[in-house]
Design a protein around this motif. Structure first.
Motif, short mmCIF file in Angstrom:
data_model
loop_
_atom_site.label_atom_id
_atom_site.label_comp_id
_atom_site.label_asym_id
_atom_site.label_seq_id
_atom_site.Cartn_x
_atom_site.Cartn_y
_atom_site.Cartn_z
N ASN A 54 0.86 -1.19 0.00
CA ASN A 54 0.00 0.00 0.00
C ASN A 54 0.89 1.23 0.00
OD1 ASN A 54 -2.15 -1.71 0.10
ND2 ASN A 54 -2.85 -1.12 2.14
N VAL A 55 0.65 2.14 -0.91
CA VAL A 55 1.58 3.24 -1.18
C VAL A 55 1.05 4.56 -0.63
CG1 VAL A 55 2.84 4.49 -2.97
CG2 VAL A 55 2.31 2.06 -3.29
N MET A 56 1.91 5.26 0.11
CA MET A 56 1.58 6.59 0.61
C MET A 56 1.44 7.57 -0.57
SD MET A 56 1.25 8.70 3.29
CE MET A 56 2.14 8.05 4.73
N VAL A 57 0.35 8.32 -0.57
CA VAL A 57 0.16 9.38 -1.57
C VAL A 57 0.09 10.70 -0.80
CG1 VAL A 57 -1.27 10.29 -3.42
CG2 VAL A 57 -1.03 7.81 -3.13
N ARG A 58 1.23 11.34 -0.69
CA ARG A 58 1.35 12.61 0.04
C ARG A 58 2.46 13.43 -0.62
NH1 ARG A 58 3.90 13.83 5.77
NH2 ARG A 58 2.94 15.85 6.23
N PRO A 59 2.11 14.47 -1.36
CA PRO A 59 3.09 15.15 -2.21
C PRO A 59 4.03 16.11 -1.49
CG PRO A 59 0.95 16.19 -2.43
CD PRO A 59 0.75 14.99 -1.56
N HIS A 60 3.69 16.50 -0.26
CA HIS A 60 4.55 17.43 0.48
C HIS A 60 4.27 17.28 1.96
CE1 HIS A 60 1.08 19.97 1.32
NE2 HIS A 60 0.80 20.01 0.03
N ASP A 61 5.17 17.90 2.76
CA ASP A 61 5.02 17.80 4.21
C ASP A 61 4.55 19.11 4.84
OD1 ASP A 61 7.30 19.30 3.86
OD2 ASP A 61 8.45 18.29 5.43
N CYS A 75 -3.57 12.67 -7.95
CA CYS A 75 -4.36 11.83 -8.86
C CYS A 75 -3.47 11.14 -9.89
CB CYS A 75 -5.45 12.66 -9.54
SG CYS A 75 -6.83 13.09 -8.45
N GLU A 76 -2.47 11.86 -10.39
CA GLU A 76 -1.53 11.26 -11.33
C GLU A 76 -0.72 10.16 -10.64
OE1 GLU A 76 0.40 10.21 -14.71
OE2 GLU A 76 -1.36 11.50 -14.50
N ASP A 77 -0.32 10.40 -9.41
CA ASP A 77 0.40 9.36 -8.66
C ASP A 77 -0.47 8.11 -8.50
OD1 ASP A 77 2.82 10.66 -8.24
OD2 ASP A 77 2.17 11.61 -6.38
N ILE A 78 -1.73 8.30 -8.18
CA ILE A 78 -2.62 7.15 -8.00
C ILE A 78 -2.78 6.38 -9.30
CG2 ILE A 78 -5.01 6.47 -7.51
CD1 ILE A 78 -5.08 8.82 -5.49
N ARG A 79 -2.89 7.09 -10.41
CA ARG A 79 -2.99 6.39 -11.71
C ARG A 79 -1.74 5.53 -11.96
NH1 ARG A 79 -5.93 11.17 -13.16
NH2 ARG A 79 -4.06 12.35 -13.72
N GLN A 106 -13.08 12.48 -2.22
CA GLN A 106 -13.84 11.87 -3.31
C GLN A 106 -13.06 11.89 -4.61
OE1 GLN A 106 -17.19 10.30 -3.07
NE2 GLN A 106 -15.95 9.48 -4.76
N ALA A 107 -12.34 12.97 -4.88
CA ALA A 107 -11.54 13.05 -6.10
C ALA A 107 -10.46 11.97 -6.10
CB ALA A 107 -10.90 14.44 -6.21
N LEU A 108 -9.83 11.75 -4.97
CA LEU A 108 -8.79 10.72 -4.87
C LEU A 108 -9.40 9.32 -4.98
CD1 LEU A 108 -6.66 12.29 -1.99
CD2 LEU A 108 -6.18 12.36 -4.44
N LEU A 109 -10.55 9.13 -4.36
CA LEU A 109 -11.20 7.82 -4.43
C LEU A 109 -11.66 7.50 -5.85
CD1 LEU A 109 -13.33 7.81 -1.15
CD2 LEU A 109 -11.17 6.64 -1.58
N ASN A 110 -12.08 8.51 -6.59
CA ASN A 110 -12.47 8.28 -7.98
C ASN A 110 -11.31 7.69 -8.78
OD1 ASN A 110 -15.02 9.29 -7.48
ND2 ASN A 110 -14.58 11.32 -8.30
N GLU A 111 -10.11 8.19 -8.54
CA GLU A 111 -8.92 7.66 -9.22
C GLU A 111 -8.52 6.29 -8.68
OE1 GLU A 111 -7.47 8.73 -11.81
OE2 GLU A 111 -8.32 10.73 -11.97
N ALA A 112 -8.87 6.02 -7.43
CA ALA A 112 -8.40 4.81 -6.74
C ALA A 112 -9.31 3.61 -6.92
CB ALA A 112 -8.23 5.09 -5.26
N ASP A 113 -10.29 3.72 -7.79
CA ASP A 113 -11.23 2.61 -8.00
C ASP A 113 -10.48 1.31 -8.23
OD1 ASP A 113 -13.77 1.41 -8.34
OD2 ASP A 113 -13.50 1.50 -10.51
N GLY A 114 -10.77 0.30 -7.40
CA GLY A 114 -10.10 -0.99 -7.52
C GLY A 114 -8.92 -1.17 -6.58
#
Length: 227
Positions: A54-61, A75-79, A106-114
């Protein structure tokens, strides 16, 4: 019982599988509480082991608050994570007011389908965890919350964690305690909280630092304590 461990390099991932972990949260820059790892690391990890990644999706701190540019990157990372073949993602968008950012989620979940989805320890920085829990429960794609039960080590918030586990026991959501867990005191912690998953970082390392590899002895001892 799922034992999830943090992996920050390929050797971590290999040792996690070898020593009996059930899943890896893959990220980098743990001095910043974890950022998105490189595509090369994700691909190599997925190809090297059979346990879920399972991959962390966090672009900055800067914070857990994300603007439109941040979301575009995420979203690009998730794709790419989906294309590479990882098991899931680890996310946690908040608003400036300290609530769950549902539009971003919701935007992130839309990309994460599956993909499997964990809401990470941003949950421990909201203004009201009960309100945040009720919000996350509306999203069936989110199957896990990684939480210490508050802003500090999980051992300091045992009653909160036990309550969260009880509240979610008949739902799609798993509460996964993490942050500061060690072999010492783990049996007592487990008996009170009664979780179905636990998350470990430095607690399963040689010398309690991310610079060192996984400890076979500590992972074996954890499995013994939880049997």
């Amino acid at each position: 019982m799922i034992i999830e461990v943090i992996g920050t390099k390929l050797n971590d991932v290999k040792e996690a599988e070898l020593y009996g972990a059930n899943r890896v949260e893959l990220c980098q820059s743990m001095s910043e509480d974890g950022l998105t790892p490189s595509y090369g690391l994700i691909k190599s990890a997925v190809e090297s082991v059979n346990i879920p990644i399972n991959v962390m999706v966090r672009p900055h701190d800067d914070s857990f608050v994300y603007d439109s540019d941040d979301l575009k990157v995420m979203c690009e990372d998730i794709r790419m994570i989906k294309k590479i073949g990882a098991n899931g993602i680890v996310i946690g968008p908040l608003t400036k007011e300290g609530t769950i950012d549902e539009a971003a989620l919701q935007a992130l979940l839309n990309e994460a389908d599956g993909l499997e989805v964990t809401f990470h320890r941003a949950f421990d920085f909201v203004k009201d965890q009960q309100e945040a829990l009720a919000t996350i429960l509306k999203y069936k794609q989110v199957t896990t919350i990684l939480t210490a039960g508050g802003n500090g080590p999980a051992t300091e918030f045992v009653s909160n964690l036990a309550e969260f586990v009880e509240q979610t026991k008949d739902t799609h959501l798993t509460i996964m305690p993490g942050h500061g867990l060690r072999v010492d005191g783990l049996a007592e912690f487990y008996q009170v909280v009664k979780p179905n998953a636990l998350h470990f970082g430095t607690g399963v390392r040689v010398g309690h630092t991310f610079a060192n590899g996984m400890s076979e002895e500590k992972l074996s001892r954890i499995r013994e304590l939880l049997m």
